[in-house]
Design an enzyme around this catalytic site. Structure first.
Site, PDB file in Angstrom:
ATOM      1  N   ARG A  57      79.304  68.912  35.095  1.00 47.18           N
ATOM      2  CA  ARG A  57      79.668  68.924  33.685  1.00 47.18           C
ATOM      3  C   ARG A  57      78.512  69.248  32.758  1.00 47.18           C
ATOM      4  O   ARG A  57      78.628  70.110  31.892  1.00 47.18           O
ATOM      5  CB  ARG A  57      80.190  67.532  33.267  1.00 47.18           C
ATOM      6  N   THR A  58      77.419  68.547  32.930  1.00 46.15           N
ATOM      7  CA  THR A  58      76.365  68.648  31.914  1.00 46.15           C
ATOM      8  C   THR A  58      75.794  70.069  31.875  1.00 46.15           C
ATOM      9  O   THR A  58      75.703  70.694  30.825  1.00 46.15           O
ATOM     10  CB  THR A  58      75.260  67.610  32.195  1.00 46.15           C
ATOM     11  N   LYS A  86      57.221  74.273  45.743  1.00 43.61           N
ATOM     12  CA  LYS A  86      55.858  74.561  46.222  1.00 43.61           C
ATOM     13  C   LYS A  86      54.877  73.548  45.670  1.00 43.61           C
ATOM     14  O   LYS A  86      53.671  73.685  45.818  1.00 43.61           O
ATOM     15  CB  LYS A  86      55.431  75.961  45.760  1.00 43.61           C
ATOM     16  N   ARG A 107      67.216  68.164  33.540  1.00 40.66           N
ATOM     17  CA  ARG A 107      67.651  66.940  34.251  1.00 40.66           C
ATOM     18  C   ARG A 107      66.646  66.695  35.358  1.00 40.66           C
ATOM     19  O   ARG A 107      66.242  67.625  36.060  1.00 40.66           O
ATOM     20  CB  ARG A 107      69.046  67.126  34.835  1.00 40.66           C
ATOM     21  N   HIS A 135      70.684  59.451  28.925  1.00 38.79           N
ATOM     22  CA  HIS A 135      71.455  60.696  29.000  1.00 38.79           C
ATOM     23  C   HIS A 135      72.095  60.879  27.611  1.00 38.79           C
ATOM     24  O   HIS A 135      73.289  60.694  27.423  1.00 38.79           O
ATOM     25  CB  HIS A 135      72.525  60.548  30.092  1.00 38.79           C
TER      26      HIS A 135
HETATM   27  C1  NCD Z   1      76.449  61.146  34.657  1.00 36.99           C
HETATM   28  C2  NCD Z   1      74.997  61.339  35.014  1.00 36.99           C
HETATM   29  O1  NCD Z   1      74.593  62.313  35.618  1.00 36.99           O
HETATM   30  O2  NCD Z   1      74.233  60.448  34.630  1.00 36.99           O
HETATM   31  N1  NCD Z   1      77.217  62.300  34.792  1.00 36.99           N
HETATM   32  C3  NCD Z   1      77.346  63.141  33.691  1.00 36.99           C
HETATM   33  O3  NCD Z   1      76.403  63.756  33.262  1.00 36.99           O
HETATM   34  N2  NCD Z   1      78.535  63.203  33.109  1.00 36.99           N
HETATM   35  C4  NCD Z   1      77.076  59.970  35.285  1.00 36.99           C
HETATM   36  C5  NCD Z   1      77.016  59.839  36.772  1.00 36.99           C
HETATM   37  O4  NCD Z   1      76.483  60.664  37.490  1.00 36.99           O
HETATM   38  O5  NCD Z   1      77.534  58.827  37.227  1.00 36.99           O
END
Ligand code: NCD
Length: 649
Positions: A57-58, A86, A107, A135
């Site tokens: 999703r993100t 590397k 991320r 997040h």
């Molecule tokens: C979340 C995350 O990656 O922190 N997912 C997201 O971005 N919607 C929640 C999760 O992974 O449980």
């Protein structure tokens, strides 16, 4: 157009007004997406997505958002296929990528990675999840949908369930809900409670506390006749109403309508962050339609950041109260709004109002390592110097440092000055000097005397003491306290006494004797060592720990100053069970409460100034006929002794 360097590392980086503005823009983009209107706002801009952890999703919604705005995207979706494999550092990667893109979305599995990346990236950086920390863009989606469904955020009551320790979406959400004035009920999986650094941040910055119920109480929480965990009452919003003596966790009186729950926010067990990746799975929360059958939950929406595993039943998908696919869909308009907001900032010349005054940052000597093993500073140490701010939690006896990257706190008992080479046992009176030494860059921090002395530091003197209570005075005061406790406790037979180690424990044992003498009831007595990592609770008479569920717990400490120690003790107790009522008794109340905790029973109010230190000395066993008690309470100021502060120029 160059985008301004406004990073989104924490949800706290954006003001409430800015979040509101992003929601207005998100409404406009939702409508435009609906009508198929084309947008070219970001034409010519490039967004780079760097994902060191899996994402559906993100990443896709950020990329879709940029495409929908007419911009383009370069992506390293799998950083294992990049130079990171590397051994390239995060700093080098983002430095390089910011020459290729106008905006970076990152991320990363390490706590604090987004803060590091934001510092090294020349362009703005959005945190798409850093370890178990935050997040923030997910929170924007969550708030956006919650507000859309319920029409407001202020005053809503949201139960947040599951892994509240490692769930980064939860942490950002808690900060935001506290700010928007919503009520939170935490329903953590056992051992997955909201971390202390999160609790402390909202307590100090927002004067905000929330209640916690265990997963096993989820059905009573949802039920009509059951538990009313909402003791965050409208008359005392966000106060720790636990300390209102006997009625903290009320059963809803018959005939009264229970307070409604507005939303459940369910989260996945963050298995990948568990030290033992398989543990904890068996008894994890399973949220299904049963929780939504009562009057109380009639209008509750069900939220989840997704992906779900077993914690959320598929049967809920058809229920109109299920909002999780909407949250995921909101990813595109909300993230479009976030990018558009940056563009708006670029076109406005007015400087952005700073969110909060910046706390001074420092790197003590000898170098102090962050206590969090997943902190980015422990993994990219070749170029990152651990850096701290003073923690907002003013522990009176230890200098609390907060890692500037992952926010985890670390307590130091000894501080020193690098030029005079003197060391001091830290206490609150030294705080002013410590601040000064931080500014000068001359603060030294030691975990032990041995460490200080081996680094070539010598001890400094302490000021003269003045007695304010003698043994007879303490004895009288304890007698009076015992009377207060008995008068305030409906059923002494159900009482458990819990002393905060070490002096609180001694007082607890003495109070128990006094209570027994008057009521013939001998309450069980627990000692809580708030700073012991491994085994914080024990029965003073030995034997197995008793179950405090349903009991009336009287917490005891010698002095209450800021209230932090009591809050910690509370958190430790509540991990073990759920008392029916809890109250707090202290020998001395100094009255500098930093958080909303008030003692119910006070031996003596001794208003002091912060530069004074109150020290309670107690014999560890009561004096017998042959030995005079050496109990006393002394007060001393160390300002005089610091007049010639050992800071030789
Ligand atoms: C979340 C995350 O990656 O922190 N997912 C997201 O971005 N919607 C929640 C999760 O992974 O449980």
């Amino acid at each position: 157009m160059r985008l301004p360097k406004h990073d989104l590392v924490s949800i706290e980086d954006f003001s409430q007004a800015e979040i509101e503005r992003i929601f207005v823009l998100a409404d406009q983009f939702s409508a435009a997406l609906e009508s198929g209107e084309k947008c070219t706002l970001a034409h010519g801009l490039i967004m780079a997505t760097l994902f060191y952890e899996p994402s559906t999703r993100t990443r896709l919604s950020f990329e879709s958002a940029m495409h929908r705005l007419g911009g383009s995207v370069i992506s390293s979706a799998d950083m294992h296929a990049s130079s990171a494999a590397k051994g390239e550092s995060l700093a080098d990667t983002v430095r390089v990528v910011s020459a290729y893109a106008d905006l970076i979305v990152l991320r990363h599995p390490r706590d604090g990675a987004a803060r590091v990346a934001a510092e090294y990236a020349a362009c703005p950086l959005f945190n798409a999840g850093d370890g178990s920390r935050e997040h923030p863009s997910q929170t924007l989606c969550d708030l956006y949908i919650l507000r859309k469904r319920k029409g407001r955020l202020k005053g809503l009551t949201i139960a947040i369930c599951g892994d509240l320790k490692f769930g980064r979406t939860v942490h950002s959400l808690i900060y935001a809900l506290a700010r928007f004035g919503a009520n939170i009920v935490a329903v953590p999986q056992a051992g997955m409670e909201v971390p202390e650094y999160v609790l402390e941040r909202i307590a100090v910055e927002r004067n905000y506390c929330f209640s916690t119920v265990s997963i096993s109480e989820l059905s009573s929480l949802a039920g009509d006749g059951g538990l009313d965990a909402l003791y965050l009452t409208p008359s005392a919003p966000h106060q720790m109403a636990l300390f209102t003596s006997d009625l903290p966790l009320a059963k809803i009186p018959s005939g009264e309508a229970p307070a409604a729950l507005d939303a459940f926010y369910v989260t996945r067990l963050q298995r990948e962050r568990l030290p033992d990746k398989g543990a904890g799975a068996e008894a994890y929360v399973h949220f299904d339609a049963r929780a939504l059958k009562t009057t109380r939950t009639q209008a509750a929406v069900v939220m989840h950041p997704l992906p779900r595993t077993d914690e959320l039943a598929y049967e809920l998908d058809a229920d109109p109260r299920a909002a999780y696919f909407e949250q995921a869909a909101a990813g595109v308009p909300v993230r479009m709004a976030l990018i558009a907001w940056l563009l708006e900032q670029a076109s406005q010349r007015a400087a952005r109002t700073p969110i909060a005054p910046e706390a001074p940052r420092f790197s003590p000597q000898p170098a102090v390592r962050c206590a969090n093993v997943n902190c980015i500073t422990r993994h990219e140490s070749a170029y990152l110097t651990p850096r701290f701010t003073l923690a907002r939690n003013p522990d009176r006896s230890r200098l609390m440092l907060r890692c500037d990257f992952c926010e985890r706190e670390l307590g130091a008992e000894f501080v020193g000055h690098v030029r005079t080479h003197r060391y001091y046992r830290f206490d609150d009176n030294l705080r002013g000097y410590v601040r000064q030494w931080i500014e000068e860059g001359s603060l030294a921090v030691f975990e032990t005397v041995k460490q200080a002395e081996e680094s070539g530091y010598e001890p400094y003197r302490r000021g003269p003491q003045r007695e304010i209570m003698n043994a007879a005075g303490i004895s009288r005061t304890l007698d009076d306290l015992a009377g207060q406790i008995i008068a305030g406790t409906a059923d002494p037979g159900n009482m458990v006494i819990a002393g905060i180690f070490s002096r609180g424990t001694i007082l607890a044992m003495r109070l128990r004797e006094l209570i027994e003498a008057r009521t013939s009831v001998r309450p069980p007595c627990i000692s809580i060592d708030v700073y012991s990592g491994s085994d914080p609770l024990r029965m003073v008479d030995g034997g197995d720990e008793i179950d405090i569920s349903g009991r009336t717990v009287v917490l005891i400490d010698d002095v209450i100053n800021t209230g932090w120690t009591v809050q910690r003790a509370m958190a430790l107790l509540w991990q073990r069970g759920r008392p029916a009522a809890a109250s707090l008794a202290v020998l001395i109340d100094r009255g500098h409460h930093a958080i909303p905790i008030r003692p119910n029973y006070v031996g003596k109010n001794i208003p002091t100034v912060r530069s004074e230190r109150v020290l309670v000395r107690l014999d560890s066993s009561p004096a017998d006929a042959h030995r005079k008690s050496s109990d006393r309470v002394v007060i001393y100021s160390i300002l005089d002794s610091m007049k010639e502060p050992a800071v030789a120029q």
